[in-house]
Design a protein around this motif. Structure first.
Motif, mmCIF file in Angstrom:
data_model
loop_
_atom_site.group_PDB
_atom_site.id
_atom_site.type_symbol
_atom_site.label_atom_id
_atom_site.label_comp_id
_atom_site.label_asym_id
_atom_site.label_seq_id
_atom_site.Cartn_x
_atom_site.Cartn_y
_atom_site.Cartn_z
ATOM 1 N N LEU A 155 0.832 -1.200 0.000
ATOM 2 C CA LEU A 155 0.000 0.000 0.000
ATOM 3 C C LEU A 155 0.865 1.247 0.000
ATOM 4 N N SER A 156 0.381 2.284 -0.635
ATOM 5 C CA SER A 156 1.101 3.546 -0.692
ATOM 6 C C SER A 156 1.003 4.324 0.612
ATOM 7 N N GLY A 157 -0.019 4.072 1.386
ATOM 8 C CA GLY A 157 -0.338 4.937 2.515
ATOM 9 C C GLY A 157 -1.284 6.015 2.023
ATOM 10 N N THR A 158 -2.006 6.634 2.932
ATOM 11 C CA THR A 158 -2.989 7.642 2.522
ATOM 12 C C THR A 158 -2.343 9.012 2.410
ATOM 13 N N ASN A 159 -2.884 9.805 1.493
ATOM 14 C CA ASN A 159 -2.378 11.147 1.285
ATOM 15 C C ASN A 159 -3.489 11.993 0.670
ATOM 16 N N GLU A 160 -3.561 13.260 1.064
ATOM 17 C CA GLU A 160 -4.550 14.167 0.479
ATOM 18 C C GLU A 160 -4.198 14.505 -0.975
ATOM 19 N N ASP A 161 -2.926 14.443 -1.310
ATOM 20 C CA ASP A 161 -2.453 14.794 -2.645
ATOM 21 C C ASP A 161 -2.362 13.542 -3.513
ATOM 22 N N PHE A 162 -3.228 13.445 -4.526
ATOM 23 C CA PHE A 162 -3.233 12.265 -5.388
ATOM 24 C C PHE A 162 -1.896 12.081 -6.108
ATOM 25 N N GLU A 163 -1.246 13.169 -6.486
ATOM 26 C CA GLU A 163 0.021 13.073 -7.221
ATOM 27 C C GLU A 163 1.068 12.306 -6.406
ATOM 28 N N LYS A 164 1.115 12.518 -5.098
ATOM 29 C CA LYS A 164 2.067 11.799 -4.245
ATOM 30 C C LYS A 164 1.726 10.309 -4.197
ATOM 31 N N THR A 165 0.447 10.012 -4.182
ATOM 32 C CA THR A 165 0.008 8.614 -4.183
ATOM 33 C C THR A 165 0.374 7.947 -5.505
ATOM 34 N N ARG A 166 0.157 8.644 -6.594
ATOM 35 C CA ARG A 166 0.484 8.099 -7.910
ATOM 36 C C ARG A 166 1.993 7.936 -8.075
ATOM 37 N N ASP A 167 2.766 8.881 -7.514
ATOM 38 C CA ASP A 167 4.225 8.769 -7.567
ATOM 39 C C ASP A 167 4.695 7.485 -6.877
ATOM 40 N N TRP A 168 4.042 7.103 -5.785
ATOM 41 C CA TRP A 168 4.390 5.849 -5.105
ATOM 42 C C TRP A 168 4.211 4.676 -6.063
ATOM 43 N N ALA A 169 3.092 4.668 -6.816
ATOM 44 C CA ALA A 169 2.836 3.581 -7.756
ATOM 45 C C ALA A 169 3.912 3.536 -8.846
ATOM 46 N N PHE A 170 4.345 4.704 -9.340
ATOM 47 C CA PHE A 170 5.416 4.738 -10.344
ATOM 48 C C PHE A 170 6.715 4.174 -9.765
ATOM 49 N N ARG A 171 7.067 4.583 -8.537
ATOM 50 C CA ARG A 171 8.293 4.076 -7.901
ATOM 51 C C ARG A 171 8.199 2.568 -7.677
ATOM 52 N N HIS A 172 7.035 2.099 -7.215
ATOM 53 C CA HIS A 172 6.842 0.676 -6.941
ATOM 54 C C HIS A 172 6.963 -0.130 -8.235
ATOM 55 N N ALA A 173 6.368 0.350 -9.304
ATOM 56 C CA ALA A 173 6.461 -0.341 -10.596
ATOM 57 C C ALA A 173 7.902 -0.321 -11.111
ATOM 58 N N GLY A 174 8.617 0.778 -10.874
ATOM 59 C CA GLY A 174 10.012 0.864 -11.304
ATOM 60 C C GLY A 174 10.893 -0.142 -10.578
ATOM 61 N N ARG A 175 10.620 -0.368 -9.295
ATOM 62 C CA ARG A 175 11.397 -1.337 -8.503
ATOM 63 C C ARG A 175 10.953 -2.776 -8.758
ATOM 64 N N ASN A 176 9.723 -2.944 -9.203
ATOM 65 C CA ASN A 176 9.135 -4.273 -9.412
ATOM 66 C C ASN A 176 8.444 -4.295 -10.777
ATOM 67 N N PRO A 177 9.202 -4.465 -11.861
ATOM 68 C CA PRO A 177 8.643 -4.359 -13.214
ATOM 69 C C PRO A 177 7.473 -5.302 -13.513
ATOM 70 N N SER A 178 7.367 -6.408 -12.791
ATOM 71 C CA SER A 178 6.243 -7.318 -13.050
ATOM 72 C C SER A 178 4.969 -6.886 -12.310
ATOM 73 N N HIS A 179 5.060 -5.860 -11.469
ATOM 74 C CA HIS A 179 3.891 -5.370 -10.707
ATOM 75 C C HIS A 179 3.232 -4.254 -11.519
ATOM 76 N N THR A 180 2.293 -4.638 -12.359
ATOM 77 C CA THR A 180 1.702 -3.661 -13.282
ATOM 78 C C THR A 180 0.261 -3.292 -12.957
ATOM 79 N N GLY A 181 -0.342 -3.941 -11.962
ATOM 80 C CA GLY A 181 -1.732 -3.644 -11.617
ATOM 81 C C GLY A 181 -1.829 -2.915 -10.289
ATOM 82 N N TYR A 182 -2.670 -1.883 -10.262
ATOM 83 C CA TYR A 182 -2.853 -1.081 -9.051
ATOM 84 C C TYR A 182 -4.332 -0.780 -8.859
ATOM 85 N N ARG A 183 -4.729 -0.665 -7.613
ATOM 86 C CA ARG A 183 -6.108 -0.325 -7.274
ATOM 87 C C ARG A 183 -6.087 0.987 -6.497
#
Length: 110
Positions: free
Chosen positions: A69-97
């Protein structure tokens, strides 16, 4: 032909005819009832809470591959940045909710 079912409030001991032979269940306690208790049907509306004291809308992302989980944040951009970083570290992790934490308020419709 379908069988009609009668719905009753908890605690009402009356039985439908097909259940007369079954053992009698104990009524469920609903709470204190006094001479001033009013029970009625009512229509309710539920809408996002926009009052000044409402908690802010929070965003969160969950990886559908590993469950991180990214953790909660009022700023969606920070939440989305977590998903980009996570996908960059784990290239096979391509699905997010996306998980949105929003407060709602129920109001009686008059």
């Amino acid at each position: 032909m379908g069988r009609q079912t009668e719905h009753r409030a908890p605690g009402n001991p009356r039985r439908s005819p097909e259940r007369q032979g079954e053992s009698r269940e104990q009524p469920t306690e609903v709470g204190p009832v006094s001479a001033h208790t009013v029970i009625r049907c009512a229509d309710w509306a539920i809408t996002p809470d926009t009052t000044a004291e409402a908690p802010p809308l929070l965003h969160e992302m969950a990886c559908t591959t590993c469950g991180d989980l990214s953790g909660t944040n009022e700023d969606f951009e920070k939440t989305r940045d977590w998903a980009f970083r996570h996908a960059g570290r784990n290239p096979s992790h391509t699905g997010y909710r996306e998980i949105i934490h929003r407060s709602w308020r129920a109001t009686l419709v008059r």
